[in-house]
Motif scaffolding. Structure first.
Motif, PDB file in Angstrom:
ATOM      1  N   ASP A   1      68.895  55.929 -47.079  1.00  0.00           N
ATOM      2  CA  ASP A   1      70.097  55.385 -47.880  1.00  0.00           C
ATOM      3  C   ASP A   1      71.003  54.879 -47.021  1.00  0.00           C
ATOM      4  OD1 ASP A   1      72.636  57.992 -47.303  1.00  0.00           O
ATOM      5  OD2 ASP A   1      70.661  58.193 -46.672  1.00  0.00           O
ATOM      6  N   GLY A   2      72.083  54.279 -47.645  1.00  0.00           N
ATOM      7  CA  GLY A   2      73.126  53.364 -46.929  1.00  0.00           C
ATOM      8  C   GLY A   2      74.381  54.132 -46.506  1.00  0.00           C
ATOM      9  N   TYR A   3      74.680  55.235 -47.086  1.00  0.00           N
ATOM     10  CA  TYR A   3      75.822  55.909 -46.599  1.00  0.00           C
ATOM     11  C   TYR A   3      75.478  57.101 -45.398  1.00  0.00           C
ATOM     12  CZ  TYR A   3      77.429  54.666 -51.478  1.00  0.00           C
ATOM     13  OH  TYR A   3      77.806  54.009 -52.452  1.00  0.00           O
ATOM     14  N   GLU A   4      74.411  58.077 -45.583  1.00  0.00           N
ATOM     15  CA  GLU A   4      74.184  58.819 -44.663  1.00  0.00           C
ATOM     16  C   GLU A   4      73.078  58.406 -43.552  1.00  0.00           C
ATOM     17  OE1 GLU A   4      74.849  63.222 -45.426  1.00  0.00           O
ATOM     18  OE2 GLU A   4      74.860  62.206 -47.482  1.00  0.00           O
ATOM     19  N   HIS A   5      72.338  57.331 -43.973  1.00  0.00           N
ATOM     20  CA  HIS A   5      71.263  56.740 -43.185  1.00  0.00           C
ATOM     21  C   HIS A   5      70.195  57.981 -42.811  1.00  0.00           C
ATOM     22  CE1 HIS A   5      72.939  52.786 -42.525  1.00  0.00           C
ATOM     23  NE2 HIS A   5      73.975  53.450 -42.373  1.00  0.00           N
ATOM     24  N   LYS A   6      69.918  58.834 -43.854  1.00  0.00           N
ATOM     25  CA  LYS A   6      69.168  60.014 -43.609  1.00  0.00           C
ATOM     26  C   LYS A   6      68.128  60.196 -44.560  1.00  0.00           C
ATOM     27  CE  LYS A   6      71.790  63.966 -44.561  1.00  0.00           C
ATOM     28  NZ  LYS A   6      72.384  65.144 -43.704  1.00  0.00           N
ATOM     29  N   TYR A   7      68.508  59.958 -45.854  1.00  0.00           N
ATOM     30  CA  TYR A   7      67.783  60.104 -47.174  1.00  0.00           C
ATOM     31  C   TYR A   7      66.643  59.450 -47.350  1.00  0.00           C
ATOM     32  CZ  TYR A   7      70.546  64.224 -47.937  1.00  0.00           C
ATOM     33  OH  TYR A   7      71.339  65.390 -47.621  1.00  0.00           O
ATOM     34  N   LEU A   8      65.469  59.607 -47.376  1.00  0.00           N
ATOM     35  CA  LEU A   8      64.225  58.618 -47.621  1.00  0.00           C
ATOM     36  C   LEU A   8      64.347  58.010 -49.043  1.00  0.00           C
ATOM     37  CD1 LEU A   8      63.233  60.277 -45.161  1.00  0.00           C
ATOM     38  CD2 LEU A   8      60.998  60.651 -46.267  1.00  0.00           C
ATOM     39  N   GLN A   9      64.219  56.420 -48.882  1.00  0.00           N
ATOM     40  CA  GLN A   9      63.933  55.727 -50.229  1.00  0.00           C
ATOM     41  C   GLN A   9      62.425  55.328 -50.459  1.00  0.00           C
ATOM     42  OE1 GLN A   9      67.409  52.995 -50.194  1.00  0.00           O
ATOM     43  NE2 GLN A   9      68.537  54.471 -50.781  1.00  0.00           N
ATOM     44  N   GLU A  10      62.280  54.153 -49.625  1.00  0.00           N
ATOM     45  CA  GLU A  10      61.078  53.582 -49.909  1.00  0.00           C
ATOM     46  C   GLU A  10      60.331  53.358 -48.524  1.00  0.00           C
ATOM     47  OE1 GLU A  10      60.620  50.154 -52.461  1.00  0.00           O
ATOM     48  OE2 GLU A  10      61.481  51.122 -54.215  1.00  0.00           O
ATOM     49  N   CYS A  11      59.004  53.166 -48.540  1.00  0.00           N
ATOM     50  CA  CYS A  11      58.225  52.792 -47.391  1.00  0.00           C
ATOM     51  C   CYS A  11      57.681  51.557 -47.448  1.00  0.00           C
ATOM     52  CB  CYS A  11      57.044  54.067 -47.562  1.00  0.00           C
ATOM     53  SG  CYS A  11      55.534  53.915 -46.398  1.00  0.00           S
ATOM     54  N   GLY A  12      58.410  50.782 -46.853  1.00  0.00           N
ATOM     55  CA  GLY A  12      57.810  49.059 -46.852  1.00  0.00           C
ATOM     56  C   GLY A  12      58.219  48.749 -48.250  1.00  0.00           C
ATOM     57  N   THR A  13      57.078  48.321 -48.865  1.00  0.00           N
ATOM     58  CA  THR A  13      57.202  47.942 -50.365  1.00  0.00           C
ATOM     59  C   THR A  13      56.762  48.957 -51.127  1.00  0.00           C
ATOM     60  OG1 THR A  13      55.043  46.595 -50.111  1.00  0.00           O
ATOM     61  CG2 THR A  13      57.320  45.540 -49.831  1.00  0.00           C
ATOM     62  N   MET A  14      56.387  50.355 -50.800  1.00  0.00           N
ATOM     63  CA  MET A  14      55.784  51.298 -51.348  1.00  0.00           C
ATOM     64  C   MET A  14      56.754  52.561 -51.692  1.00  0.00           C
ATOM     65  SD  MET A  14      52.270  51.491 -49.286  1.00  0.00           S
ATOM     66  CE  MET A  14      53.240  51.467 -47.844  1.00  0.00           C
ATOM     67  N   ASN A  15      56.353  53.350 -52.514  1.00  0.00           N
ATOM     68  CA  ASN A  15      57.181  54.818 -52.654  1.00  0.00           C
ATOM     69  C   ASN A  15      56.497  55.731 -51.431  1.00  0.00           C
ATOM     70  OD1 ASN A  15      56.809  54.227 -56.011  1.00  0.00           O
ATOM     71  ND2 ASN A  15      58.550  54.454 -55.052  1.00  0.00           N
ATOM     72  N   VAL A  16      57.241  56.750 -51.159  1.00  0.00           N
ATOM     73  CA  VAL A  16      56.758  57.443 -49.938  1.00  0.00           C
ATOM     74  C   VAL A  16      56.491  58.958 -50.602  1.00  0.00           C
ATOM     75  CG1 VAL A  16      59.033  57.940 -49.485  1.00  0.00           C
ATOM     76  CG2 VAL A  16      57.101  58.105 -47.802  1.00  0.00           C
TER      77      VAL A  16
END
Length: 366
Positions: free
Chosen positions: A231-246
């Motif tokens: 994430d862009g706020y805390e830089h710790k919550y996972l979002q995507e893995c390259g162009t994939m879901n994780v």
């Protein structure tokens, strides 16, 4: 609202002109050595939106577009796409995997980007006719598929910041091999950001991918295959893995980031994997998951597997995950859950196991 398949197909047959190629390029393809996204089948579908309605729908030989240098898509990024795959069952019949889910997501992306909705007869019916015509291009080798790329771009010849009035929709298809042929190494990106809440992270918009190119290039120079976006706020919550879901498996629980923030793509493969994980008896949690939680699980020995899922890659094992001074190394030869998920997914998509959820769309049927 979706309508009966026979009605959609009938409308497509009435509205789409078909011009067959006089020279197939099928013999030019080595189906034993397919590279993802390099070769294209004989035909493509094209249609134009004139500001009021879709018209000039045609399936014709694969060819280049003629586009003005002032085309609005080049300048302001009104461009969206989807990724879909087709397979063959044991009786050699082509099947498209979950196209209605992609159709719904395509129009969700179109809405977010200020573009017109594509009708069902054009997207679903047109795809059916196209793949029926190019059925010999659907490969049957292990890990291979016919990759379908529906897309839409602005078509106005006008340099001005406003939504285009006119658009072009097209579908091309490509016989493709595996996207990743080995486990991947990820760098947790703590500087660059893929998406913020309120943005277009949930849309399959071309600009989402353009913005990831430079950070990914830098990661590859360091020996990584892809980036694990946070994430862009805390830089710790996972979002995507390259162009994939994780997905992260800790103990007997599979965790994947939820969709509430609107920052990740609602993956069709993601949804399929969630169902299959539940079939295997795992608890599945769609919720925020921090990189700290992953590191803690690794250190206490409960982190079992990490993998990415997407149409192109299907399921990609993660063998290494680097975050600041922490390096997570995983033995992907022990990935029993991921291995069984991809086995079942492949078996369903190719008709070797029963499709109890009606995921497959039979091409050519009315």
């Amino acid at each position: 609202m979706m309508v009966a398949k026979s009605t959609v197909k009938e409308e497509a047959l009435q509205k789409i002109k078909v011009t067959k190629t006089t020279h197939s390029r099928l013999s030019e393809v080595d189906f034993n050595n397919l590279v993802f996204g390099k070769k294209y089948a004989d035909h493509m579908l094209v249609a134009d939106f004139d500001g009021k309605e879709w018209k000039n729908a045609e399936i014709l030989p694969f060819q280049n577009f003629s586009v003005s240098p002032s085309n609005a898509a080049w300048h302001y990024g009104q461009a969206i796409f989807e990724g879909i795959k087709a397979y063959k069952d044991p009786q050699d019949n082509p099947m498209i995997f979950r196209p209605y889910d992609n159709y719904r997501r395509f129009n969700l992306s179109a809405e977010r980007m200020g573009m017109p909705e594509v009708p069902e007869w054009l997207f679903i019916g047109g795809m059916d006719i196209l793949i029926d015509l190019d059925r010999d291009w659907v490969p049957t080798g292990p890990g291979c598929s016919l990759y379908l790329r529906p897309f839409m771009i602005a078509a106005d010849e006008f340099i001005g910041v406003r939504p285009s009035d006119t658009y072009r929709f097209a579908i091309i298809n490509s016989p493709s091999g595996p996207y990743f042929n080995k486990p991947i190494k990820l760098l947790v990106q703590d500087k660059y950001v893929r998406a913020f809440p309120g943005g277009v992270g949930y849309a399959k918009a071309a600009g989402n991918y353009g913005g990831t190119m430079y950070p990914t290039m830098q990661a590859k120079k360091q020996g990584y295959d892809q980036i694990l976006w946070v994430d862009g706020y805390e830089h710790k919550y996972l979002q995507e893995c390259g162009t994939m879901n994780v997905f992260v498996i800790i103990g007997n629980t599979a965790i994947t980031p939820d969709l509430e923030q609107g920052t990740i793509l609602e993956g069709v493969t993601r949804a399929s994997v969630i169902d299959l994980l539940k079939d295997l008896g795992l608890t599945v949690e769609e919720r925020p998951i921090s990189i700290d939680e992953v590191v803690t699980a690794y250190k206490n020995g409960t982190l079992r597997e990490v993998f990415g899922t997407g149409t192109a890659a299907a399921l990609a094992y993660v063998e290494q995950l680097d975050y600041l001074d922490t390096q997570i190394k995983l033995d992907t030869t022990t990935y029993k859950t991921g291995a069984e998920v991809i086995r079942r997914l492949d078996a369903i998509r190719t008709g070797r196991e029963e499709d109890t959820r009606n995921w497959n769309y039979q091409v050519g049927e009315k």
